[in-house]
Enzyme design. Sequence first.
Site, short mmCIF file in Angstrom:
data_model
loop_
_atom_site.label_atom_id
_atom_site.label_comp_id
_atom_site.label_asym_id
_atom_site.label_seq_id
_atom_site.Cartn_x
_atom_site.Cartn_y
_atom_site.Cartn_z
N ARG A 148 1.03 -1.28 -0.61
CA ARG A 148 0.08 0.05 -0.21
C ARG A 148 1.13 1.19 0.03
NH1 ARG A 148 -3.32 2.11 4.52
NH2 ARG A 148 -1.26 2.84 5.69
N TYR A 160 -3.25 11.27 5.89
CA TYR A 160 -3.41 9.93 6.70
C TYR A 160 -2.06 8.40 6.20
CZ TYR A 160 -4.89 4.69 6.14
OH TYR A 160 -4.74 3.41 6.97
N ASP A 212 -4.85 3.62 -0.16
CA ASP A 212 -6.28 3.73 1.06
C ASP A 212 -6.75 5.07 1.33
OD1 ASP A 212 -7.49 3.08 4.43
OD2 ASP A 212 -8.00 3.53 3.01
N HIS A 214 -9.51 5.98 2.44
CA HIS A 214 -9.74 6.60 3.72
C HIS A 214 -11.30 7.33 3.88
CE1 HIS A 214 -8.88 6.61 8.23
NE2 HIS A 214 -8.34 5.38 7.87
N GLU A 238 -9.02 1.96 -1.60
CA GLU A 238 -9.81 1.31 -0.20
C GLU A 238 -10.38 2.73 0.17
OE1 GLU A 238 -6.93 -0.10 2.21
OE2 GLU A 238 -8.84 -0.39 3.94
N GLU A 264 -13.51 -2.11 6.48
CA GLU A 264 -13.18 -2.34 7.23
C GLU A 264 -13.92 -1.75 8.35
OE1 GLU A 264 -9.22 -0.60 6.52
OE2 GLU A 264 -9.75 1.28 8.10
N ARG A 285 -13.95 -6.21 3.64
CA ARG A 285 -12.32 -5.31 4.53
C ARG A 285 -12.71 -5.95 6.11
NH1 ARG A 285 -7.91 -4.15 4.05
NH2 ARG A 285 -8.06 -2.13 5.59
N GLU A 341 -4.76 -7.77 4.65
CA GLU A 341 -3.49 -6.83 5.68
C GLU A 341 -2.88 -6.77 6.68
OE1 GLU A 341 -5.76 -3.01 6.58
OE2 GLU A 341 -4.28 -1.55 7.32
N TRP A 404 -12.76 11.72 8.66
CA TRP A 404 -11.34 11.25 8.67
C TRP A 404 -10.65 9.72 8.14
CZ3 TRP A 404 -8.49 7.07 11.18
CH2 TRP A 404 -6.98 7.05 11.06
C1 CS2 Z 1 -6.28 2.18 7.53
C2 CS2 Z 1 -6.34 1.85 9.28
O1 CS2 Z 1 -5.48 -0.41 8.17
C3 CS2 Z 1 -6.26 0.40 7.50
O2 CS2 Z 1 -6.60 0.66 5.97
O3 CS2 Z 1 -7.46 2.42 7.44
O4 CS2 Z 1 -5.23 2.47 9.59
C4 CS2 Z 1 -7.27 2.43 10.34
O5 CS2 Z 1 -7.82 3.99 10.05
C5 CS2 Z 1 -7.62 2.13 11.68
O6 CS2 Z 1 -7.24 0.69 11.64
C6 CS2 Z 1 -8.07 2.68 13.12
O7 CS2 Z 1 -8.25 3.00 14.07
MG MG Z 2 -8.39 1.37 5.40
#
Ligand code: CS2
Ligand code: MG
Length: 404
Positions: A148, A160, A212, A214, A238, A264, A285, A341, A404
């Site tokens: 990534r 991020y 990502d 995000h 992502e 996620e 995810r 991941e 975020w």
């Molecule tokens: C992120 C995470 O791993 C990822 O893809 O989106 O680092 C996420 O920000 C954290 O799990 C939040 O606690």
């Molecule tokens: Mg993520």
Amino acid sequence: MATITAAEVFVTSAGRNFVTLRITTSDGVTGLGDATLNGRELSVASYLRDHLVPLLLGRDPARIEDMWHYLYKGAYWRRGPVTMTAIAAVDTALWDIKGKVAGMPVYDLLGGLARDGALVYGHASGQDTAELLDDVARFKDLGFRAIRAQAAVPGSPASYGVRHGDGQGYEPAAASLPDEQLWHTEDYLDFAPRYLTAVRERFGFGFHLLHDVHHRLTPTEAGQLGHRLEDLRMFWMEDPVPAELQDNFRQVRAATRTPIAVGEVFNSIWDCEQLISERLIDYIRASVVHAGGITHLRRIFHLAELHQVRTGSHGATDLSPVSMSAAVHLDVTAANFGIQEYMAHDPLAFEVFTPGYTYRDGALYPSDAPGLGVEFDEKAAERFPYDPRYLPVSRRRDGSVHDW
Ligand code: CS2
Ligand code: MG
């Protein structure tokens, strides 16, 4: 028939905060579950201690499916990250116990190995493109076949996914109150395609490249970004948009052929049923720890398999070695496995946890010990008291809150 005689909740901060559930049976068998919810750890610890533990004592640990429905339907107030993370911890611990009682690794209880190891991806990042390229080279040297890539957006002091320090992980919950970070979509949309292109120009197409977003774009912006990335043959883009409104993905899907991964933050099959059944995504995810445990995540994986959606479970450092061990047992058995991941935890975590997996040449391999093969050192955990940490908050230039 054995019964559950104890269920203990441990909150420790071994490198970062983790919440761990240990269930003990009348036969003296113990099982572990991860109950970590980054930034809201104590809510899950209380849900377990104050509301679920009294319900567990005296029940049959072998009745995993019954326990899942008893805790899910019995709550009346269904779904949500706190509830489903607590149920996940109980479920995972019971699978650990079942494997130990049967003398089998959990992957054998799940139908046996479909593959020896689970392909993983690492997390290269940089304060600028040059630093990112050096970091991609580092992860390639570590044997990662999927990487990534995230770089700081010029003008945004905190971006991020940009790691601080020389570890492998990216730890976003770093402040005792939410760090308010500036976000400007136009700057990101200008810059991200440029640095991702630079990665392909430097390293070619011999490895999987992931990114990502995000949760930060509108469907229109996500479609524009995905379209611009099509020549880079991304493994996935992502979390392009916030996923509360699953319909939104129809517009993103129509605008780009770049593969999409999401989930996620999902905690149930109903969060992704439309995305999967309409094939609006390519990878799901959802994770063992936040989506109701092995029992429920397996259901999500089977629905995804029906629609040729592959798995790509979350595996950041805020998932403890307990749920990461469970993840790998699922990964090596899933017919529609895609990728896992993997962020190596802070070394301090391994003073408390002995993981049930090993990293080798770009993949994770499960322990073949009975159960999950993960261990928890309660005494060591006491050395690392809870240390409140919050995830950041994004604000736009006009001061309003962004995703975020
Ligand atoms: C992120 C995470 O791993 C990822 O893809 O989106 O680092 C996420 O920000 C954290 O799990 C939040 O606690
Ligand atoms: Mg993520």
